[in-house]
Design a protein around this motif. Structure first.
Motif, mmCIF file in Angstrom:
data_model
loop_
_atom_site.group_PDB
_atom_site.id
_atom_site.type_symbol
_atom_site.label_atom_id
_atom_site.label_comp_id
_atom_site.label_asym_id
_atom_site.label_seq_id
_atom_site.Cartn_x
_atom_site.Cartn_y
_atom_site.Cartn_z
ATOM 1 N N GLY A 257 0.657 -1.279 0.011
ATOM 2 C CA GLY A 257 -0.055 0.049 -0.037
ATOM 3 C C GLY A 257 0.652 1.110 0.066
ATOM 4 O O GLY A 257 0.162 2.523 -0.059
ATOM 5 N N TYR A 258 2.215 1.125 -0.168
ATOM 6 C CA TYR A 258 3.015 2.295 -0.091
ATOM 7 C C TYR A 258 3.110 3.016 -1.518
ATOM 8 O O TYR A 258 2.751 2.169 -2.655
ATOM 9 C CB TYR A 258 4.476 2.076 0.285
ATOM 10 N N GLU A 259 3.674 4.004 -1.659
ATOM 11 C CA GLU A 259 3.855 4.873 -2.961
ATOM 12 C C GLU A 259 5.181 5.158 -3.258
ATOM 13 O O GLU A 259 5.655 6.030 -2.841
ATOM 14 C CB GLU A 259 3.102 6.040 -3.009
ATOM 15 N N PRO A 260 6.097 4.046 -3.831
ATOM 16 C CA PRO A 260 7.495 4.401 -3.978
ATOM 17 C C PRO A 260 7.711 5.576 -5.071
ATOM 18 O O PRO A 260 7.045 5.708 -6.006
ATOM 19 C CB PRO A 260 7.908 3.050 -4.668
ATOM 20 N N ILE A 261 8.615 6.451 -4.848
ATOM 21 C CA ILE A 261 9.117 7.346 -5.798
ATOM 22 C C ILE A 261 10.507 7.129 -6.149
ATOM 23 O O ILE A 261 11.360 7.269 -5.298
ATOM 24 C CB ILE A 261 8.725 8.763 -5.075
ATOM 25 N N LEU A 262 10.821 6.767 -7.267
ATOM 26 C CA LEU A 262 12.236 6.294 -7.931
ATOM 27 C C LEU A 262 12.903 7.764 -8.226
ATOM 28 O O LEU A 262 12.504 8.167 -9.292
ATOM 29 C CB LEU A 262 12.017 5.032 -8.749
ATOM 30 N N LEU A 263 14.075 7.760 -7.706
ATOM 31 C CA LEU A 263 14.746 9.072 -8.298
ATOM 32 C C LEU A 263 16.206 8.374 -8.741
ATOM 33 O O LEU A 263 16.687 7.485 -7.893
ATOM 34 C CB LEU A 263 15.029 9.937 -6.891
ATOM 35 N N ASP A 264 16.823 9.272 -9.524
ATOM 36 C CA ASP A 264 18.136 9.040 -9.890
ATOM 37 C C ASP A 264 19.243 9.678 -8.886
ATOM 38 O O ASP A 264 19.341 10.929 -8.714
ATOM 39 C CB ASP A 264 18.444 9.444 -11.414
#
Length: 284
Positions: A257-264
């Protein structure tokens, strides 16, 4: 007419985000000119402009999510000052400063101490033992998880408990690639029923048993997630900022149920850092 009820549908209770306060320091003087962990190779070129771009994207992400970000002025000659998580541990207005193991980073502690002092923090203690702050300390909302093995002295755990007034659980790191606790574990929800994610192979056998007992529902990362510093994540309780390569970990988090935010963060990783290394949280 008779209506037959179908099977009960389990409702997913989504994790809730809470507003956070963060401290960051821009990588204005970032470079890799010495080696104090296995990630650092002084022979590898560093693109300072790219490092700044990646850092600014991280800062904007926090602000977009509604979090407050305060910025410390970087200092020449201190290329690792960007890794603000190593500067202090802050709980309920109490500040335990840092004392670095590597002489190359020692001067950072005083710059951050002055920053806290000028902002009115009075309950501030500089440690007598080597203590690399949130690099090796993770607050769960109930206990302070404390790492040792490569940087922070085990004796610093008792000092943290005395200064901060919270229970401390000691964990031993055994893989030099994961030299700080925040490279192998992070807190997803900060409350009495905290949830964490971690990479078991980074810990001693006894520490793994402790984590299994304390957090039976933890998210378990694999070697690929660890190898991109995927455990160097930052969570506000729902949104989880991760390196863009940590796709396996991100998929597990979506299932919870989490919302990952993928960054460089590829340029900052050349010094063994990621989102959490760049982020000190001021815990209420």
């Amino acid at each position: 007419m008779t209506v037959t009820a179908g099977p009960a549908v389990e409702t997913l209770v989504l994790p809730k985000a809470t507003t956070r306060r963060y401290v960051m320091c821009a990588p204005k003087y970032f470079t890799v000119e010495y080696s104090i962990n296995p990630w650092m190779d002084p022979g590898t070129p560093v693109d300072v402009d790219l490092a700044m771009t990646q850092w600014e994207a991280l800062k904007r992400t926090y602000e977009r999510l509604g979090h407050r970000v305060e910025v410390v002025e970087p200092q020449p000659g201190l290329p690792d000052m960007v890794f603000a998580a190593n500067s202090a541990t802050v709980l309920g207005g109490r500040v335990l400063g840092a004392r670095f193991r590597a002489p190359q980073r020692a001067a950072e502690a005083e710059h951050f101490r002055r920053w806290f002092t000028t902002r009115g923090y009075r309950n501030l203690v500089m440690p007598s033992r080597i203590n690399e702050a949130e690099g090796d300390f993770a607050w769960t909302g109930a206990v302070l998880l404390a790492g040792s093995g490569f940087r922070t002295d085990p004796e610093a755990h008792a000092e943290a408990q005395e200064v901060l007034g919270v229970p401390v659980v000691s964990l031993r790191l055994v893989d030099p690639r994961y030299y700080h606790l925040d490279t192998s574990l992070f807190v997803l929800t900060c409350d009495e029923r905290a949830q964490i994610a971690y990479y078991p192979q980074a810990f001693s056998a006894g520490s793994r048993r402790v984590l299994e007992r304390m957090f039976p529902d933890a998210v378990i990362a694999d070697a690929a997630d660890a190898a991109c510093l995927g455990l160097n994540g930052v969570s506000d309780g729902r949104h989880v900022v991760l390196p863009m390569e940590a796709t396996g970990l991100a998929a597990q988090l979506v299932d919870r149920g989490y919302e990952p935010i993928l960054l460089d963060i590829s340029e900052l990783r050349k010094s063994g850092g990621g989102p959490k290394c760049c982020t000190l949280e001021l815990h209420a």
